[in-house]
Design a protein around this motif. Sequence first.
Motif, PDB file in Angstrom:
ATOM      1  N   THR A 280       0.853  -1.182   0.000  1.00 43.13           N
ATOM      2  CA  THR A 280       0.000   0.000   0.000  1.00 43.13           C
ATOM      3  C   THR A 280       0.892   1.237   0.000  1.00 43.13           C
ATOM      4  OG1 THR A 280      -0.114  -0.009   2.404  1.00 43.13           O
ATOM      5  CG2 THR A 280      -1.889  -1.122   1.239  1.00 43.13           C
ATOM      6  N   THR A 281       0.419   2.233  -0.704  1.00 45.44           N
ATOM      7  CA  THR A 281       1.157   3.492  -0.758  1.00 45.44           C
ATOM      8  C   THR A 281       0.382   4.586  -0.045  1.00 45.44           C
ATOM      9  OG1 THR A 281       0.207   4.036  -2.915  1.00 45.44           O
ATOM     10  CG2 THR A 281       2.309   2.863  -2.908  1.00 45.44           C
ATOM     11  N   GLY A 282      -0.615   4.179   0.747  1.00 43.74           N
ATOM     12  CA  GLY A 282      -1.393   5.139   1.518  1.00 43.74           C
ATOM     13  C   GLY A 282      -2.738   5.422   0.909  1.00 43.74           C
ATOM     14  N   ARG A 283      -3.699   5.682   1.781  1.00 44.90           N
ATOM     15  CA  ARG A 283      -5.045   6.095   1.405  1.00 44.90           C
ATOM     16  C   ARG A 283      -5.699   5.184   0.371  1.00 44.90           C
ATOM     17  NH1 ARG A 283      -6.633  11.677   0.839  1.00 44.90           N
ATOM     18  NH2 ARG A 283      -7.888  11.280   2.666  1.00 44.90           N
ATOM     19  N   GLY A 284      -5.619   3.868   0.586  1.00 46.40           N
ATOM     20  CA  GLY A 284      -6.297   2.933  -0.308  1.00 46.40           C
ATOM     21  C   GLY A 284      -5.657   2.768  -1.659  1.00 46.40           C
ATOM     22  N   ARG A 285      -4.388   3.144  -1.778  1.00 41.11           N
ATOM     23  CA  ARG A 285      -3.670   2.995  -3.038  1.00 41.11           C
ATOM     24  C   ARG A 285      -2.734   1.793  -2.946  1.00 41.11           C
ATOM     25  NH1 ARG A 285      -3.871   6.771  -6.773  1.00 41.11           N
ATOM     26  NH2 ARG A 285      -1.835   6.250  -7.598  1.00 41.11           N
ATOM     27  N   TYR A 286      -2.622   1.069  -4.054  1.00 38.58           N
ATOM     28  CA  TYR A 286      -1.797  -0.133  -4.104  1.00 38.58           C
ATOM     29  C   TYR A 286      -0.842  -0.043  -5.287  1.00 38.58           C
ATOM     30  CZ  TYR A 286      -5.131  -2.058  -0.824  1.00 38.58           C
ATOM     31  OH  TYR A 286      -5.908  -2.271   0.283  1.00 38.58           O
ATOM     32  N   GLU A 287       0.297  -0.706  -5.141  1.00 37.23           N
ATOM     33  CA  GLU A 287       1.205  -0.845  -6.281  1.00 37.23           C
ATOM     34  C   GLU A 287       1.992  -2.132  -6.128  1.00 37.23           C
ATOM     35  OE1 GLU A 287       5.219   1.649  -5.142  1.00 37.23           O
ATOM     36  OE2 GLU A 287       3.639   2.700  -6.219  1.00 37.23           O
ATOM     37  N   VAL A 288       2.454  -2.636  -7.260  1.00 33.85           N
ATOM     38  CA  VAL A 288       3.346  -3.789  -7.264  1.00 33.85           C
ATOM     39  C   VAL A 288       4.735  -3.236  -6.980  1.00 33.85           C
ATOM     40  CG1 VAL A 288       4.311  -5.676  -8.639  1.00 33.85           C
ATOM     41  CG2 VAL A 288       1.900  -5.014  -8.941  1.00 33.85           C
ATOM     42  N   PRO A 289       5.414  -3.737  -5.937  1.00 29.01           N
ATOM     43  CA  PRO A 289       6.756  -3.222  -5.652  1.00 29.01           C
ATOM     44  C   PRO A 289       7.670  -3.400  -6.876  1.00 29.01           C
ATOM     45  CG  PRO A 289       5.994  -4.658  -3.873  1.00 29.01           C
ATOM     46  CD  PRO A 289       5.001  -4.768  -4.993  1.00 29.01           C
ATOM     47  N   GLY A 290       8.539  -2.434  -7.108  1.00 22.68           N
ATOM     48  CA  GLY A 290       9.419  -2.473  -8.277  1.00 22.68           C
ATOM     49  C   GLY A 290      10.190  -3.765  -8.430  1.00 22.68           C
ATOM     50  N   GLY A 291      10.665  -4.318  -7.324  1.00 20.58           N
ATOM     51  CA  GLY A 291      11.432  -5.559  -7.370  1.00 20.58           C
ATOM     52  C   GLY A 291      10.596  -6.800  -7.611  1.00 20.58           C
ATOM     53  N   ARG A 292       9.275  -6.632  -7.720  1.00 23.38           N
ATOM     54  CA  ARG A 292       8.384  -7.770  -7.966  1.00 23.38           C
ATOM     55  C   ARG A 292       7.752  -7.734  -9.358  1.00 23.38           C
ATOM     56  NH1 ARG A 292       8.469 -12.157  -4.688  1.00 23.38           N
ATOM     57  NH2 ARG A 292       6.322 -12.226  -4.036  1.00 23.38           N
ATOM     58  N   VAL A 293       7.937  -6.632 -10.097  1.00 18.79           N
ATOM     59  CA  VAL A 293       7.304  -6.515 -11.418  1.00 18.79           C
ATOM     60  C   VAL A 293       7.848  -7.568 -12.374  1.00 18.79           C
ATOM     61  CG1 VAL A 293       6.951  -5.027 -13.434  1.00 18.79           C
ATOM     62  CG2 VAL A 293       6.741  -4.069 -11.125  1.00 18.79           C
ATOM     63  N   VAL A 294       9.162  -7.604 -12.574  1.00 18.65           N
ATOM     64  CA  VAL A 294       9.743  -8.579 -13.504  1.00 18.65           C
ATOM     65  C   VAL A 294       9.521 -10.005 -13.003  1.00 18.65           C
ATOM     66  CG1 VAL A 294      11.880  -9.405 -14.574  1.00 18.65           C
ATOM     67  CG2 VAL A 294      11.344  -6.958 -14.565  1.00 18.65           C
ATOM     68  N   PRO A 295       9.740 -10.312 -11.703  1.00 13.37           N
ATOM     69  CA  PRO A 295       9.442 -11.674 -11.255  1.00 13.37           C
ATOM     70  C   PRO A 295       7.989 -12.087 -11.512  1.00 13.37           C
ATOM     71  CG  PRO A 295      10.828 -10.604  -9.646  1.00 13.37           C
ATOM     72  CD  PRO A 295      10.436  -9.553 -10.650  1.00 13.37           C
ATOM     73  N   LEU A 296       7.037 -11.184 -11.334  1.00 14.04           N
ATOM     74  CA  LEU A 296       5.643 -11.500 -11.620  1.00 14.04           C
ATOM     75  C   LEU A 296       5.476 -11.852 -13.099  1.00 14.04           C
ATOM     76  CD1 LEU A 296       2.624 -11.649 -10.957  1.00 14.04           C
ATOM     77  CD2 LEU A 296       2.521  -9.163 -11.324  1.00 14.04           C
ATOM     78  N   LEU A 297       6.074 -11.061 -13.970  1.00  8.33           N
ATOM     79  CA  LEU A 297       5.968 -11.334 -15.401  1.00  8.33           C
ATOM     80  C   LEU A 297       6.679 -12.629 -15.774  1.00  8.33           C
ATOM     81  CD1 LEU A 297       6.377  -7.689 -16.747  1.00  8.33           C
ATOM     82  CD2 LEU A 297       4.261  -8.995 -16.426  1.00  8.33           C
ATOM     83  N   VAL A 298       7.773 -12.950 -15.075  1.00  9.19           N
ATOM     84  CA  VAL A 298       8.473 -14.229 -15.309  1.00  9.19           C
ATOM     85  C   VAL A 298       7.571 -15.394 -14.916  1.00  9.19           C
ATOM     86  CG1 VAL A 298      10.402 -15.677 -14.525  1.00  9.19           C
ATOM     87  CG2 VAL A 298      10.812 -13.298 -15.142  1.00  9.19           C
ATOM     88  N   VAL A 299       6.928 -15.306 -13.750  1.00 11.08           N
ATOM     89  CA  VAL A 299       6.039 -16.366 -13.298  1.00 11.08           C
ATOM     90  C   VAL A 299       4.901 -16.553 -14.298  1.00 11.08           C
ATOM     91  CG1 VAL A 299       4.352 -17.002 -11.512  1.00 11.08           C
ATOM     92  CG2 VAL A 299       6.604 -16.150 -10.855  1.00 11.08           C
ATOM     93  N   LEU A 300       4.341 -15.465 -14.777  1.00  8.37           N
ATOM     94  CA  LEU A 300       3.261 -15.557 -15.762  1.00  8.37           C
ATOM     95  C   LEU A 300       3.760 -16.171 -17.072  1.00  8.37           C
ATOM     96  CD1 LEU A 300       1.561 -12.118 -15.106  1.00  8.37           C
ATOM     97  CD2 LEU A 300       0.606 -14.382 -14.592  1.00  8.37           C
ATOM     98  N   THR A 301       4.964 -15.807 -17.466  1.00  6.92           N
ATOM     99  CA  THR A 301       5.551 -16.373 -18.683  1.00  6.92           C
ATOM    100  C   THR A 301       5.769 -17.877 -18.520  1.00  6.92           C
ATOM    101  OG1 THR A 301       6.618 -14.271 -19.169  1.00  6.92           O
ATOM    102  CG2 THR A 301       7.498 -16.220 -20.284  1.00  6.92           C
ATOM    103  N   ALA A 302       6.303 -18.278 -17.368  1.00  5.67           N
ATOM    104  CA  ALA A 302       6.571 -19.700 -17.114  1.00  5.67           C
ATOM    105  C   ALA A 302       5.289 -20.514 -17.062  1.00  5.67           C
ATOM    106  CB  ALA A 302       7.344 -19.848 -15.796  1.00  5.67           C
ATOM    107  N   ALA A 303       4.183 -19.908 -16.666  1.00  5.91           N
ATOM    108  CA  ALA A 303       2.918 -20.642 -16.538  1.00  5.91           C
ATOM    109  C   ALA A 303       2.146 -20.737 -17.843  1.00  5.91           C
ATOM    110  CB  ALA A 303       2.041 -19.954 -15.487  1.00  5.91           C
ATOM    111  N   ARG A 304       2.613 -20.058 -18.879  1.00  2.91           N
ATOM    112  CA  ARG A 304       1.888 -20.101 -20.164  1.00  2.91           C
ATOM    113  C   ARG A 304       1.949 -21.493 -20.755  1.00  2.91           C
ATOM    114  NH1 ARG A 304       2.657 -14.687 -23.533  1.00  2.91           N
ATOM    115  NH2 ARG A 304       1.195 -15.837 -24.783  1.00  2.91           N
ATOM    116  N   PRO A 305       0.855 -21.901 -21.372  1.00  3.25           N
ATOM    117  CA  PRO A 305       0.825 -23.238 -21.993  1.00  3.25           C
ATOM    118  C   PRO A 305       1.730 -23.316 -23.210  1.00  3.25           C
ATOM    119  CG  PRO A 305      -1.332 -22.129 -22.199  1.00  3.25           C
ATOM    120  CD  PRO A 305      -0.415 -21.217 -21.478  1.00  3.25           C
TER     121      PRO A 305
END
Length: 177
Positions: free
Chosen positions: A152-177
Amino acid sequence: MGLEERVAELERRLTALETSDREAPDEAPDREAPQLGEGDFWALEGLKAQLTEVGGAADSGGVLYTGAVRMPTGEGYEWQYGVLTESLMDADWADTAESFAALGHPVRLRLLREILGGRRTAAELAALDEVGTTGQIYHHLRQLTGAGWLHTTGRGRYEVPGGRVVPLLVVLTAARP
């Protein structure tokens, strides 16, 4: 040399390899630029060279993932991580269950995609179709926050931490059929 020092050295050398590739691109005037996934195994060869340089670690191998991405919001992220296979095999994989579980729901994945796309407030997310009630949305946001995929970045705002953006995209890439 300890494992952390060896991984840091791998990251330093990979950065040097990537920089030298950018400074001396292989461009033939009548040839189209290669697409990702085409051509030789440039990333794999770089990893194997670094593994050899850290004292025979190439016997067990290693895993490397990296990315340079620009989000629809204009934010850019560059990230890389390398780990020796031995370290992965010795780790307790159960420690990753919460992180994978947080990604294991279609609504949570949708919320992550929307947040990366610029919808950052709970109100913006609640206005989306097919994501559930406000209470359900907050439940999903808590799951993602608890697993480190959001903060959370305050007042009901959310963001993906910078160090998790590429890992998230890697996980999604690895899970593709």
